[in-house]
Design a protein around this motif. Structure first.
Motif, short mmCIF file in Angstrom:
data_model
loop_
_atom_site.label_atom_id
_atom_site.label_comp_id
_atom_site.label_asym_id
_atom_site.label_seq_id
_atom_site.Cartn_x
_atom_site.Cartn_y
_atom_site.Cartn_z
N ALA A 78 0.86 -1.18 0.00
CA ALA A 78 0.00 0.00 0.00
C ALA A 78 0.90 1.23 0.00
CB ALA A 78 -0.92 0.02 1.22
N VAL A 79 0.44 2.28 -0.67
CA VAL A 79 1.16 3.55 -0.72
C VAL A 79 0.14 4.65 -0.48
CG1 VAL A 79 2.60 5.09 -2.10
CG2 VAL A 79 2.83 2.61 -2.37
N LEU A 80 0.51 5.61 0.33
CA LEU A 80 -0.37 6.72 0.64
C LEU A 80 0.42 8.02 0.50
CD1 LEU A 80 -3.12 7.71 1.65
CD2 LEU A 80 -2.32 7.28 3.97
N TYR A 81 -0.10 8.92 -0.34
CA TYR A 81 0.50 10.24 -0.52
C TYR A 81 -0.36 11.25 0.21
CZ TYR A 81 3.29 8.18 -4.29
OH TYR A 81 4.15 7.41 -5.02
N ALA A 82 0.28 12.13 0.97
CA ALA A 82 -0.44 13.17 1.70
C ALA A 82 0.36 14.46 1.62
CB ALA A 82 -0.65 12.76 3.15
N GLU A 83 -0.31 15.53 1.21
CA GLU A 83 0.36 16.83 1.07
C GLU A 83 0.27 17.57 2.40
OE1 GLU A 83 0.71 19.70 -2.64
OE2 GLU A 83 -1.31 19.62 -1.82
N CYS A 84 1.43 17.91 2.96
CA CYS A 84 1.51 18.52 4.28
C CYS A 84 1.98 19.96 4.20
CB CYS A 84 2.47 17.72 5.16
SG CYS A 84 2.75 18.43 6.81
N VAL A 85 1.19 20.86 4.76
CA VAL A 85 1.60 22.24 4.96
C VAL A 85 1.78 22.40 6.46
CG1 VAL A 85 0.94 24.66 4.74
CG2 VAL A 85 0.32 23.04 2.94
N SER A 86 3.00 22.70 6.87
CA SER A 86 3.31 22.82 8.29
C SER A 86 4.44 23.81 8.48
CB SER A 86 3.74 21.45 8.83
OG SER A 86 4.26 21.56 10.14
#
Length: 161
Positions: A92-100
Motif C-alpha cells: 500500500a502507498v499513501l501520498y499526503a500533502e503537508c503544509v506545516s
C-alpha cells in the motif's frame, strides 16, 4: 494486523517517543537539502523466527510528480485517501500533502508505504483494505505529529473496511 500477517500476538520493541523521533528526522532531512529524499523506517513487523521484517512501513518526502496520474492502475487499486491511496494485497502507498510550519513554507508530499515480504493468503480486496487502513493509521499519527494543516487531507478514520 492478524489478517495481514497471520500473527495472533504483537509486542512493541520501541519506546513511546518513536513517532516524535521519526517526525524530527523527516523534518531535519527536509531542512538539510530542501527535498528530504531519505527513506525512514516507521516500523517493522517480524513474525516468530524471522530475522527480516515480514511487514515494513516506511515514510519519505517526494516531489509529488506522477501522484494521481493512474500509472499504477494495473497493479494497485486506487482509493480517495489523502492526495492518493494505492493498495494491492501485498503493498500500500499513501501520498499526503503537508503544509506545516515545521517545513518552513510550501507544502511537502509525504509518501508512506507498507510492504509485505510474502504474499498473504486471503481475499485480495480485504487484504488491500487492511494494508491501506493500517498505513492510514500510521500516516495520520505522523501527520498529526508534524502539525500538518487539516491533517494533510486525511480523514480521522480510513473508512475502507
Amino acid at each position: 494486523m492478524r489478517l495481514i500477517t497471520g500473527a495472533e500476538e504483537f509486542s512493541s520493541l520501541d519506546g513511546s517517543d518513536r513517532l516524535e523521533s521519526l517526525a524530527r528526522a523527516v523534518v531535519d532531512d527536509y531542512l538539510a537539502d530542501g527535498s528530504g529524499g531519505e527513506t525512514h523506517r516507521v516500523c517493522g513487523i517480524h513474525l516468530p523466527g524471522s530475522t527480516l521484517a515480514d511487514v515494513g512501513i516506511d515514510v519519505s518526502l517526494e516531489d509529488g510528480d506522477g501522484v494521481g496520474d493512474s500509472k499504477f492502475a494495473g497493479s494497485f487499486k486506487q482509493y480517495d485517501l489523502g492526495r492518493e491511496g494505492l493498495a494491492s494485497s501485498r503493498k500500500a502507498v499513501l501520498y499526503a500533502e503537508c503544509v506545516s510550519a515545521e517545513f518552513e513554507g510550501g507544502p511537502v508530499m509525504l509518501r508512506a508505504a507498507l510492504s509485505n515480504r510474502n504474499e498473504p493468503e486471503g481475499d485480495p480486496e480485504r487484504l488491500r483494505e487492511a494494508n491501506l487502513t493500517l498505513l492510514h493509521s500510521v500516516t495520520l499519527a505522523l501527520v498529526e505529529q508534524l502539525g500538518c494543516e487539516d491533517r494533510a487531507g486525511l480523514p480521522e478514520v480510513a473508512g475502507l473496511m
